[in-house]
Design an enzyme around this catalytic site. Structure first.
Site, short mmCIF file in Angstrom:
data_model
loop_
_atom_site.label_atom_id
_atom_site.label_comp_id
_atom_site.label_asym_id
_atom_site.label_seq_id
_atom_site.Cartn_x
_atom_site.Cartn_y
_atom_site.Cartn_z
N GLU A 62 -12.00 12.47 13.78
CA GLU A 62 -11.50 12.83 11.87
C GLU A 62 -12.59 13.83 11.36
O GLU A 62 -13.29 14.78 11.73
CB GLU A 62 -11.63 11.85 11.08
CG GLU A 62 -10.61 10.43 11.53
CD GLU A 62 -9.99 9.45 10.52
OE1 GLU A 62 -10.78 9.73 8.73
OE2 GLU A 62 -9.21 8.67 10.91
N HIS A 69 1.08 -0.94 0.01
CA HIS A 69 0.37 -0.04 -0.08
C HIS A 69 1.09 1.27 0.46
O HIS A 69 0.30 2.20 0.71
CB HIS A 69 -0.95 -0.28 1.19
CG HIS A 69 -2.21 0.50 0.19
ND1 HIS A 69 -3.45 0.03 0.31
CD2 HIS A 69 -2.75 1.88 1.40
CE1 HIS A 69 -3.68 1.24 0.08
NE2 HIS A 69 -3.96 2.19 0.68
N ASP A 99 -7.41 4.34 9.31
CA ASP A 99 -8.69 4.18 8.35
C ASP A 99 -8.79 2.45 7.80
O ASP A 99 -9.97 2.08 7.71
CB ASP A 99 -9.13 5.44 7.64
CG ASP A 99 -9.03 6.59 8.78
OD1 ASP A 99 -9.79 6.00 9.48
OD2 ASP A 99 -8.39 7.43 7.52
#
Length: 522
Positions: free
Chosen positions: A266, A92, A155
């Protein structure tokens, strides 16, 4: 010398000869004693960013940490090889950080994803022992079987444990529990010299703190002991909307100042209808928020705060009442305050729904010129203006995350770099800003992508100037001089740790920090 070890070293020597040859001898899987190498694959030169595509000469899919140790031990003892090694978790990365041009990529997902849960007795802490190649989603599923879960998350959960611990690991829980690297009790690390070391804050502590947030420069994390807490059955998930940036940030800071009541905070900058939709895919409630982004030629930007409260479903706590009391202290747009109750698992795994939506539209496996920055509180307004000056809201595809973190939740012994707080009390608050942009190939071809990358570099360059004082998170700087600027007063410590644990700079070449060196032949 043990005969099997001698044979292994001879076999690896043949591998190095193959790697150093201009011809690519590894055309199919090759068995070098206990080490089974494969030819380069599409995944070994590919990451989520789809910007850098550096192909290795070989791929190792180890079945145990011992295999990683054997490889690195031999490479560190070789007097002629300049082969480098990169550990790849879930792939990622954005800018090729887990790639190794003409080197060896170790695909960590081949390690057994062993997860062992230990519930603390009385005052003892609960924890999980988990393989560095395992995914956080796997740890979540296993720990929930025992009514437990890690305290700090990212997340997106389909990331490897070793990968996020090598960077930081942040999400909406960070203000309360610190990043993931502040929630680790112990590590098993294979250093660049091939040494297998168990380390903790009290045992081989220099390696422990170096590896956490160390960008893979000092060793490969093969096991981590992660702190756990009791998991709530449900979560009250809340969203509130704003049309003023100052009010938006003031309310965010209000929320992070209430850690006894709030468990997650957030926020988003909403640039257009697409960003509003993207941020709302997983939220299981109809939002009657219909902003006018373009009103008579005057483009407006909106903001959304997202917070959550754990619901342990005990009679002594009325979560709905807690939400009501908090909302009365906030200054959001009247009537645009929404709350839903969801399972704890579904809340933590919310980005998976966004992934499924993007995949269905062919927008997941595209280029992602992301920019993530830690910004001091004193510079957040100027950074927001800088960002909007370099973004065209009408064609922006993706999300802009922005939310506050607290400096005292980070351990200064770790290798992660934060903005200089200047010693001022108010600067204990800093922000993470994530420009999570997708380059849709249907609307953004190669030249467009290069333009986005130039804008990203421009924003990062201005933001890291002392006037704003930001630091990049998940960065890949093009020169060692820029890395030195990035680490600032911590550079000497970083270099000393490199010399101690990976003196030949074998590990993590994709970060572009240290050039590979030869071993001494003496």
């Amino acid at each position: 010398m043990d005969f099997a070890l001698f044979c292994t070293r001879v076999n690896i020597l043949f591998l190095l000869i193959a790697l150093c040859s201009p011809c690519k001898f590894i055309q199919s899987p090759m068995d070098f004693g206990p080490l089974n190498f494969h030819q380069t694959t599409d995944t070994s030169s590919l990451d989520f960013g789809r910007i850098v595509f550096d192909s290795p000469s070989a791929v190792l899919r180890p079945q145990s940490p011992k295999e990683i140790s054997l490889l690195l031990s031999f490479l560190s003892a070789s007097s002629f090889s300049k082969v480098t090694v990169a550990a790849r978790g879930a792939g990622h990365s954005i800018d090729g950080q887990a790639q190794a041009l003409d080197g060896i990529v170790i695909e960590m997902d081949s390690l057994p994803s062993a997860i062992s849960i230990h519930r603390g007795r009385e005052s003892g802490s609960s924890y999980a022992d988990v393989s560095g190649g395992a995914l956080w989603i796997e740890l979540l599923r296993e720990s929930l079987r025992f009514g437990l879960a890690p305290r700090s998350w990212t997340d997106y959960l389909y990331l490897s444990v070793g990968g996020t611990l090598s960077n930081g690991g942040i999400s909406g829980q960070t203000f309360k529990h610190g990043p993931q690297i502040s929630n680790v009790l112990q590590l098993d690390v294979v250093t660049g010299k091939g040494e297998q070391v168990t380390c903790s804050p009290t045992e081989s502590s220099e390696l422990f703190f170096a590896a956490l947030g160390g960008l893979g420069q000092f060793g490969i994390i093969t096991r981590a002991r992660i702190l756990l807490q009791d998991a709530p059955p449900k979560v009250k998930w809340v969203r509130a909307f704003y049309d003023d940036f100052e009010t938006f940030t003031e309310d965010q800071e209000l929320l992070v100042a209430m850690p006894d009541a709030v468990d997650y905070v957030e926020g988003f900058i909403l640039l257009n209808e697409q960003s509003l939709h993207s941020s709302s895919v997983a939220f299981p409630s109809h939002l009657e928020f219909t902003p006018e982004f373009d009103s008579n030629g005057n483009y407006r930007v909106y903001h959304c705060i997202e917070f959550a409260i754990h619901d342990y479903q005990v009679e002594s706590t009325d979560v709905e009442q807690v939400v009501t009391e908090i909302s009365r202290k906030m200054s959001h747009i009247p009537s645009h305050f929404y709350s839903v109750e969801v399972s704890y698992f579904d809340f933590l795994n919310r980005v998976r729904m966004e992934e499924i939506s993007l995949r269905s539209r062919g927008l997941w496996e595209v280029a992602h010129p992301w920019l993530n920055m830690f910004v001091p509180k004193s510079g957040i307004r100027e950074f927001k203006d800088l960002l909007l000056d370099n973004i065209s809201p009408t064609d922006f595809e993706g999300l802009v995350l922005i939310y506050p973190l607290l400096r005292d939740k980070w351990d200064a012994n770790n290798s992660a770099v934060l903005p200089d707080g200047g010693g001022r009390e108010e600067e204990q608050v800093m922000y993470i800003v994530g420009v999570l942009r997708s380059a849709n190939p249907a609307t953004c071809a190669a030249q467009c992508l290069q333009d986005l990358l130039r804008r990203r570099r421009r924003v990062a360059k201005v933001a890291t100037d002392p006037r704003i004082g930001a630091k990049q998170y998940l960065a890949r700087h093009p020169s060692q001089g820029q890395w030195q600027d990035h680490f600032g007063r911590h550079w000497d410590r970083f270099v000393a740790r490199k010399a101690q644990f990976d003196p030949l700079s074998i590990l993590a070449p994709g970060q572009g920090i240290f050039p590979r060196t030869y071993a001494s032949s003496s």
